[in-house]
Design an enzyme around this catalytic site. Structure first.
Site, PDB file in Angstrom:
ATOM      1  N   GLU A  16       0.932  -1.274   0.059  1.00 49.32           N
ATOM      2  CA  GLU A  16       0.165   0.056   0.079  1.00 49.32           C
ATOM      3  C   GLU A  16       0.716   1.268  -0.088  1.00 49.32           C
ATOM      4  O   GLU A  16       0.568   2.124  -0.765  1.00 49.32           O
ATOM      5  CB  GLU A  16      -0.897  -0.010   1.351  1.00 49.32           C
ATOM      6  N   ASP A  37       0.713   3.901  -3.028  1.00 52.45           N
ATOM      7  CA  ASP A  37       0.585   5.276  -2.806  1.00 52.45           C
ATOM      8  C   ASP A  37       1.348   6.262  -3.807  1.00 52.45           C
ATOM      9  O   ASP A  37       1.164   7.124  -4.243  1.00 52.45           O
ATOM     10  CB  ASP A  37       0.521   5.635  -1.371  1.00 52.45           C
ATOM     11  N   GLU A  67      -4.469   0.692  -3.401  1.00 52.86           N
ATOM     12  CA  GLU A  67      -2.938   1.338  -3.475  1.00 52.86           C
ATOM     13  C   GLU A  67      -2.135  -0.115  -3.274  1.00 52.86           C
ATOM     14  O   GLU A  67      -1.092  -0.045  -4.140  1.00 52.86           O
ATOM     15  CB  GLU A  67      -2.680   2.040  -2.104  1.00 52.86           C
TER      16      GLU A  67
END
Length: 182
Positions: A57, A61, A133
């Site tokens: 994640e 991002d 993400e």
């Protein structure tokens, strides 16, 4: 006794294949895809090694900021930085990412702990956006920048124009309000 990532891949083989078809990308390393779908609540309850999707994640991002930024830069070369930033922020936020996750039915593939599952975690925007993400992070790890960019283009470009139009109309409204206040 917990389970392993290899066992999860075996148990979820059909769902992983379905998700790959839906996103238009075939993973060389299914461990990356499977890991992107493991919420921390599931990992703590069921996995031997406790691994979950939060590091993917984190990477996803950054990859989303880069790829969406590149797409906007390429598409609107004359647009000012502030407007590009506002469009990117409108696309890459919790609500926007949760919408993209719902488009591919990502929630149905998530592995959640009992509490999160019972509290409708598969439809929580916070969980969906984080999992999206993580999926982008997995795509980057498996297919490099080009693989991630291709995926992001496919799922974000249809939404860029609508956000640009909203931004232009919001800017026009703001300019009119400023003019009327003077």
């Amino acid at each position: 006794m917990g389970t392993t990532l290899a066992h999860l891949i075996q148990d979820n083989e059909e769902g992983l294949q379905e998700l790959q078809e839906r996103i238009g990308y075939r993973f060389r390393d299914l461990r990356l895809l499977q890991l992107s779908l493991i919420h921390s609540s599931f990992a703590f309850e069921r996995l031997d090694d406790g691994r979950h999707n939060e590091t993917q994640e984190f990477l996803g991002d950054a990859v989303l900021d880069l790829t969406v930024g590149y797409i906007l830069f390429d598409r609107f070369p004359e647009m000012r930085e502030g407007k590009l930033t506002r469009i990117r922020s409108a696309l890459v936020n919790e609500q926007g990412l949760a919408e993209r996750a719902r488009e591919i039915d990502l929630g149905s593939h998530l592995l959640l702990g009992k509490g999160e599952d019972a509290s409708n975690g598969r439809d929580k925007s916070s969980i969906l956006s984080c999992a999206y993400e993580a999926l982008v992070g997995a795509l980057f790890l498996d297919g490099g920048y080009d693989g991630a960019l291709s995926f992001v283009r496919r799922f974000f470009e249809p939404h860029i124009d609508q956000h640009q139009e909203r931004l232009v109309s919001a800017d026009a409204k703001s300019a009119l309000q400023e003019l009327l206040q003077d």
